[in-house]
Each structure stands twice: as structure tokens, then as C-alpha cells.
Write a protein that holds these residues in place. Structure first.
Motif, PDB file in Angstrom:
ATOM      1  N   VAL A  76       0.852  -1.191   0.000  1.00  0.00           N
ATOM      2  CA  VAL A  76       0.000   0.000   0.000  1.00  0.00           C
ATOM      3  C   VAL A  76       0.884   1.236   0.000  1.00  0.00           C
ATOM      4  O   VAL A  76       1.774   1.381   0.841  1.00  0.00           O
ATOM      5  CB  VAL A  76      -0.924   0.009   1.235  1.00  0.00           C
ATOM      6  N   ALA A 112      -4.107   3.730   3.277  1.00  0.00           N
ATOM      7  CA  ALA A 112      -5.104   2.783   3.784  1.00  0.00           C
ATOM      8  C   ALA A 112      -5.530   3.213   5.183  1.00  0.00           C
ATOM      9  O   ALA A 112      -4.864   4.020   5.844  1.00  0.00           O
ATOM     10  CB  ALA A 112      -4.532   1.365   3.829  1.00  0.00           C
ATOM     11  N   ASP A 145      -8.460   4.696  -0.117  1.00  0.00           N
ATOM     12  CA  ASP A 145      -8.800   3.715  -1.140  1.00  0.00           C
ATOM     13  C   ASP A 145      -8.828   2.280  -0.614  1.00  0.00           C
ATOM     14  O   ASP A 145      -9.447   1.416  -1.225  1.00  0.00           O
ATOM     15  CB  ASP A 145      -7.784   3.805  -2.282  1.00  0.00           C
ATOM     16  N   VAL A 146      -8.156   2.016   0.509  1.00  0.00           N
ATOM     17  CA  VAL A 146      -8.099   0.670   1.086  1.00  0.00           C
ATOM     18  C   VAL A 146      -8.583   0.729   2.534  1.00  0.00           C
ATOM     19  O   VAL A 146      -8.130   1.564   3.311  1.00  0.00           O
ATOM     20  CB  VAL A 146      -6.663   0.101   1.037  1.00  0.00           C
ATOM     21  N   HIS A 147      -9.494  -0.164   2.875  1.00  0.00           N
ATOM     22  CA  HIS A 147     -10.007  -0.267   4.245  1.00  0.00           C
ATOM     23  C   HIS A 147      -9.788  -1.688   4.734  1.00  0.00           C
ATOM     24  O   HIS A 147     -10.341  -2.633   4.166  1.00  0.00           O
ATOM     25  CB  HIS A 147     -11.494   0.099   4.288  1.00  0.00           C
ATOM     26  N   PRO A 183     -16.963  -3.408  -0.860  1.00  0.00           N
ATOM     27  CA  PRO A 183     -16.273  -2.203  -1.327  1.00  0.00           C
ATOM     28  C   PRO A 183     -17.259  -1.255  -2.007  1.00  0.00           C
ATOM     29  O   PRO A 183     -18.327  -1.677  -2.462  1.00  0.00           O
ATOM     30  CB  PRO A 183     -15.250  -2.746  -2.341  1.00  0.00           C
ATOM     31  N   PRO A 200     -13.954   3.291  -0.270  1.00  0.00           N
ATOM     32  CA  PRO A 200     -12.788   2.448  -0.553  1.00  0.00           C
ATOM     33  C   PRO A 200     -13.019   1.490  -1.720  1.00  0.00           C
ATOM     34  O   PRO A 200     -14.055   0.850  -1.819  1.00  0.00           O
ATOM     35  CB  PRO A 200     -12.604   1.673   0.761  1.00  0.00           C
ATOM     36  N   ARG A 201     -12.007   1.399  -2.581  1.00  0.00           N
ATOM     37  CA  ARG A 201     -12.048   0.465  -3.707  1.00  0.00           C
ATOM     38  C   ARG A 201     -11.793  -0.971  -3.222  1.00  0.00           C
ATOM     39  O   ARG A 201     -12.281  -1.935  -3.791  1.00  0.00           O
ATOM     40  CB  ARG A 201     -10.987   0.856  -4.735  1.00  0.00           C
ATOM     41  N   THR A 202     -11.005  -1.099  -2.153  1.00  0.00           N
ATOM     42  CA  THR A 202     -10.639  -2.407  -1.620  1.00  0.00           C
ATOM     43  C   THR A 202     -11.062  -2.507  -0.155  1.00  0.00           C
ATOM     44  O   THR A 202     -10.681  -1.670   0.669  1.00  0.00           O
ATOM     45  CB  THR A 202      -9.115  -2.631  -1.716  1.00  0.00           C
ATOM     46  N   HIS A 204     -10.835  -5.182   2.929  1.00  0.00           N
ATOM     47  CA  HIS A 204     -10.181  -6.404   3.401  1.00  0.00           C
ATOM     48  C   HIS A 204     -10.676  -6.661   4.822  1.00  0.00           C
ATOM     49  O   HIS A 204     -10.391  -5.887   5.734  1.00  0.00           O
ATOM     50  CB  HIS A 204      -8.664  -6.214   3.384  1.00  0.00           C
TER      51      HIS A 204
END
Length: 209
Positions: A76, A112, A145-147, A183, A200-202, A204
Motif C-alpha cells: 500500500v 489505507a 482507497d483501502v479499508h 467495497p 474504498p475500492r478495496t 479487506h
């Protein structure tokens, strides 16, 4: 007379000969009770439904949590947001960033965000954040963009009514909440799925057992 008044009037006339205490005694009020999750238990169903939304899902023991989160953040770009309580729990040596009321533009440059959750809903695959300890304010889970979201197995419930009952019991009813089902994505334009449009695009999700 409006349609609403007409309907309420019929209801009142229908129960006019029943006293108030009898009405309460005879109603089987089951809102908030656990319901079936089919042939899977609540954690298994939650993991399945979250994965259906194209989120990454991992189920790990508590002693593997830090290594799992570190792998999820590998590659990331930029710094990573998380509050002090969560950083202490994870004990990962990465480029952490404090959320000192970062602006939307500053949050957009964050690589993230890592949060915990309040509830995971099995039958809908929904994660609820009530923005208590470990979760930060609403913006931090909506802009980067990432969570990476950590859900303890004990936080899973069967369905939405049980989730609402749990949130009320935990005192979260008066706090802002974010309900996440996969997402960020939309298919509004020509039915083509586009991810990362308004969040977020991603996503997890790490389920700790």
C-alpha cells in the motif's frame, strides 16, 4: 379524513374492547432475536456473504492478527491511518499516520485505513461501525482507497434486527454509524460495475476467532 386517519380509526375500533395490558401480554414481540443463518453458523455465513461482495475475507486466530494485517497492507502506497488503541493492539512497525482532523484532500492521499467494527451481520454481509474506540471518525473509513476492517467473531449477529438490538444495548444508538456492505461500487452507467466511486475500492475483512 386522510387515508392514514381512516386506517388508524379502523385499528382503534377493532381493538376497542381489549384492555391495554391484555394487548401487551398477547403480542409475541421477537424483534432483535437471533434468526436462522441456514446451514452455516453466523461467522461462516458472514464470511461467505462478505466475500460475495468481492471483499477480501480472512479468518484467523488472535495470535495471527498482526501478521495478517501487515500482509494486507503490504504494497500500500502512503501512510496508514489507525487510532492509538488499535495500533497498540497490532504492534506493527509501519508508517502510521494520526488523524488530526485531516481534510478530505489529505485523506485521499492516505494509503489505507485500519479499523475495528461494532457488529458484523451474517445474513447480509454488512459491517457496522459506530465510530467508538478503534474505528475513528466516519470520514476515515470512507475516503482512503483501502479499508482493512477487523471483526471479532463474537461481534457477528444473525440479521439486521439483532444488529440493531446489539447496537442499542451497547449504547451506540446515539452515535453516528456507518453500514458497509462490500467495497464501494456502482453499476449506474450502462450496468458496468465500477469500484471506488464513493468509498474504498478495496475492503479487506479480517475475522478474528
Amino acid at each position: 379524513m386522510s387515508a392514514r386517519e381512516d386506517i388508524l380509526g379502523r385499528v382503534r375500533r377493532a381493538i376497542a374492547d381489549v384492555d391495554e395490558e391484555q394487548r401487551r401480554d398477547e403480542i409475541d414481540w421477537g424483534y432483535g432475536a437471533a434468526v436462522s443463518t441456514g446451514d452455516l453458523d453466523s461467522v461462516e455465513r458472514f464470511a461467505e456473504r462478505v466475500a460475495d461482495y468481492r471483499a477480501v475475507v480472512e479468518r484467523v486466530p488472535a495470535d495471527a492478527l498482526s501478521a495478517t494485517v501487515a500482509r494486507a497492507l503490504d504494497g500500500v502506497g502512503g501512510s496508514v491511518l489507525a487510532d492509538d488503541d488499535l495500533r497498540e493492539r497490532l504492534a506493527i512497525d509501519i508508517a502510521w499516520r494520526d488523524d488530526d482532523e485531516l481534510s478530505p484532500a489529505e485523506l485521499d492521499r492516505i494509503g489505507a485505513v485500519v479499523t475495528t467494527a461494532a457488529v458484523g451481520i451474517a445474513n447480509t454481509g454488512t459491517i457496522v461501525l459506530d465510530h467508538g474506540a478503534g474505528q475513528g471518525r466516519r470520514a476515515v473509513s470512507l475516503v482512503p482507497d483501502v479499508h482493512v476492517c477487523i471483526v471479532d467473531a463474537a461481534q457477528t449477529v444473525t440479521d439486521v434486527p439483532e444488529a440493531v438490538a446489539r447496537l442499542i444495548a451497547d449504547g451506540a444508538a446515539g452515535r453516528p454509524q456507518t453500514w458497509i456492505s462490500g467495497p464501494s461500487a456502482t453499476s449506474d452507467i450502462e450496468l458496468d460495475r465500477v469500484e471506488g466511486v464513493h468509498g474504498p475500492r478495496t475492503l479487506h475483512v479480517v475475522i478474528v476467532e
